[in-house]
Design a protein around this motif. Sequence first.
Motif, mmCIF file in Angstrom:
data_model
loop_
_atom_site.group_PDB
_atom_site.id
_atom_site.type_symbol
_atom_site.label_atom_id
_atom_site.label_comp_id
_atom_site.label_asym_id
_atom_site.label_seq_id
_atom_site.Cartn_x
_atom_site.Cartn_y
_atom_site.Cartn_z
ATOM 1 N N UNK A 84 0.786 -1.221 0.000
ATOM 2 C CA UNK A 84 0.000 0.000 0.000
ATOM 3 C C UNK A 84 0.821 1.275 0.000
ATOM 4 N N UNK A 85 2.145 1.155 0.174
ATOM 5 C CA UNK A 85 3.014 2.334 0.187
ATOM 6 C C UNK A 85 3.137 2.910 -1.223
ATOM 7 N N UNK A 86 3.024 4.230 -1.322
ATOM 8 C CA UNK A 86 3.201 4.903 -2.612
ATOM 9 C C UNK A 86 4.700 5.174 -2.801
ATOM 10 N N UNK A 87 5.195 4.832 -3.973
ATOM 11 C CA UNK A 87 6.617 5.001 -4.274
ATOM 12 C C UNK A 87 6.784 5.559 -5.686
ATOM 13 N N UNK A 88 7.985 6.022 -5.968
ATOM 14 C CA UNK A 88 8.391 6.344 -7.329
ATOM 15 C C UNK A 88 9.458 5.336 -7.737
ATOM 16 N N UNK A 89 9.337 4.835 -8.956
ATOM 17 C CA UNK A 89 10.302 3.876 -9.487
ATOM 18 C C UNK A 89 10.934 4.470 -10.727
ATOM 19 N N UNK A 90 12.232 4.710 -10.665
ATOM 20 C CA UNK A 90 12.965 5.225 -11.816
ATOM 21 C C UNK A 90 13.664 4.061 -12.494
ATOM 22 N N UNK A 91 13.222 3.738 -13.707
ATOM 23 C CA UNK A 91 13.753 2.590 -14.433
ATOM 24 C C UNK A 91 14.677 3.070 -15.546
ATOM 25 N N UNK A 119 18.186 6.484 -21.589
ATOM 26 C CA UNK A 119 16.836 6.933 -21.222
ATOM 27 C C UNK A 119 16.371 6.317 -19.904
ATOM 28 N N UNK A 120 15.833 7.177 -19.041
ATOM 29 C CA UNK A 120 15.228 6.750 -17.782
ATOM 30 C C UNK A 120 13.778 7.219 -17.740
ATOM 31 N N UNK A 121 12.921 6.434 -17.104
ATOM 32 C CA UNK A 121 11.509 6.797 -16.937
ATOM 33 C C UNK A 121 11.128 6.630 -15.469
ATOM 34 N N UNK A 122 10.372 7.581 -14.945
ATOM 35 C CA UNK A 122 9.917 7.530 -13.556
ATOM 36 C C UNK A 122 8.424 7.225 -13.541
ATOM 37 N N UNK A 123 8.033 6.204 -12.761
ATOM 38 C CA UNK A 123 6.636 5.794 -12.667
ATOM 39 C C UNK A 123 6.172 5.872 -11.212
ATOM 40 N N UNK A 124 5.144 6.677 -10.982
ATOM 41 C CA UNK A 124 4.532 6.693 -9.648
ATOM 42 C C UNK A 124 3.760 5.390 -9.481
ATOM 43 N N UNK A 125 3.992 4.709 -8.363
ATOM 44 C CA UNK A 125 3.436 3.365 -8.190
ATOM 45 C C UNK A 125 2.976 3.137 -6.756
ATOM 46 N N UNK A 126 2.338 1.981 -6.561
ATOM 47 C CA UNK A 126 1.927 1.544 -5.222
ATOM 48 C C UNK A 126 2.346 0.096 -5.043
ATOM 49 N N UNK A 127 2.846 -0.223 -3.847
ATOM 50 C CA UNK A 127 3.276 -1.597 -3.562
ATOM 51 C C UNK A 127 2.043 -2.486 -3.426
ATOM 52 N N UNK A 128 1.907 -3.434 -4.335
ATOM 53 C CA UNK A 128 0.775 -4.364 -4.293
ATOM 54 C C UNK A 128 1.085 -5.572 -3.417
ATOM 55 N N UNK A 129 2.352 -6.000 -3.451
ATOM 56 C CA UNK A 129 2.744 -7.186 -2.682
ATOM 57 C C UNK A 129 4.246 -7.156 -2.463
ATOM 58 N N UNK A 130 4.678 -7.654 -1.301
ATOM 59 C CA UNK A 130 6.098 -7.758 -0.999
ATOM 60 C C UNK A 130 6.338 -9.139 -0.405
ATOM 61 N N UNK A 131 7.132 -9.961 -1.083
ATOM 62 C CA UNK A 131 7.361 -11.343 -0.665
ATOM 63 C C UNK A 131 8.721 -11.471 0.020
ATOM 64 N N UNK A 132 8.716 -12.032 1.209
ATOM 65 C CA UNK A 132 9.957 -12.256 1.937
ATOM 66 C C UNK A 132 10.720 -13.425 1.328
ATOM 67 N N UNK A 133 12.044 -13.347 1.237
ATOM 68 C CA UNK A 133 12.839 -14.438 0.649
ATOM 69 C C UNK A 133 12.989 -15.600 1.633
#
Length: 215
Positions: A145-152, A158-172
């Motif tokens: 649920x955390x809002x983040x920016x992802x710069x790919x 070329x780099x692109x920044x996408x405003x995103x939200x964490x849908x799932x985080x899996x522990x290793x």
Amino acid sequence: MRLEEIVRIGEIMELNIDGKTYKTKLQDMHEDDAFSVLYPTEKGVLVPLTQEDIINIRFYRESGIFEFDARMRSRFDKGTLKLCMLEVISDIKRSQRRQSYRLPIVLPVLIWRLDDEEQKKYKAKTVDISEHGILLTCFESIPKGTKVCAEIKMTDTEKRVFESEVLRCEQPFNKNEPQKMVLIYVNISESDRNYLGRYIMRQQITARKKGKSGK
């Protein structure tokens, strides 16, 4: 639409098995909607398949993605090649809209939380990308649920920044391994979504050309 009417020997195909994608190459066509491909492997090991497994198969053209379901009939050797014979068990569909397609690709990413005033950045890598979101690996744990920016870094220049939200985080399983994180885009512009669609298609075409040349 019959498979033999639209595919070519040597066609690069993608087999989706239990959420994992493997590339293979069409070797031959047989009667009764059957065809043979190189047996899928992972890190040099044959992927375990049974006649009960449903395999989603995709191949693509510039006009879109074709996909259908198949089952394995048999496994056999042809000289030094490991092959398997599959049979089509569903209609073959073409989709001009590619939003659901996930492109397996490793790209460097920088992530920062929108609620962090210091905007501390964390390194990550993509596992796959689509027009809707990103699957990546990262050593930083970020809650759902955390809002983040992802710069790919899409290309060398070329780099692109996408405003995103964490849908799932899996522990290793192991503490030394990174976590897997799924991001979905938030407020993405139509131009950015179109850019992703074109980028994904270009990568698919490049992969197909490399497969044909054997490189």
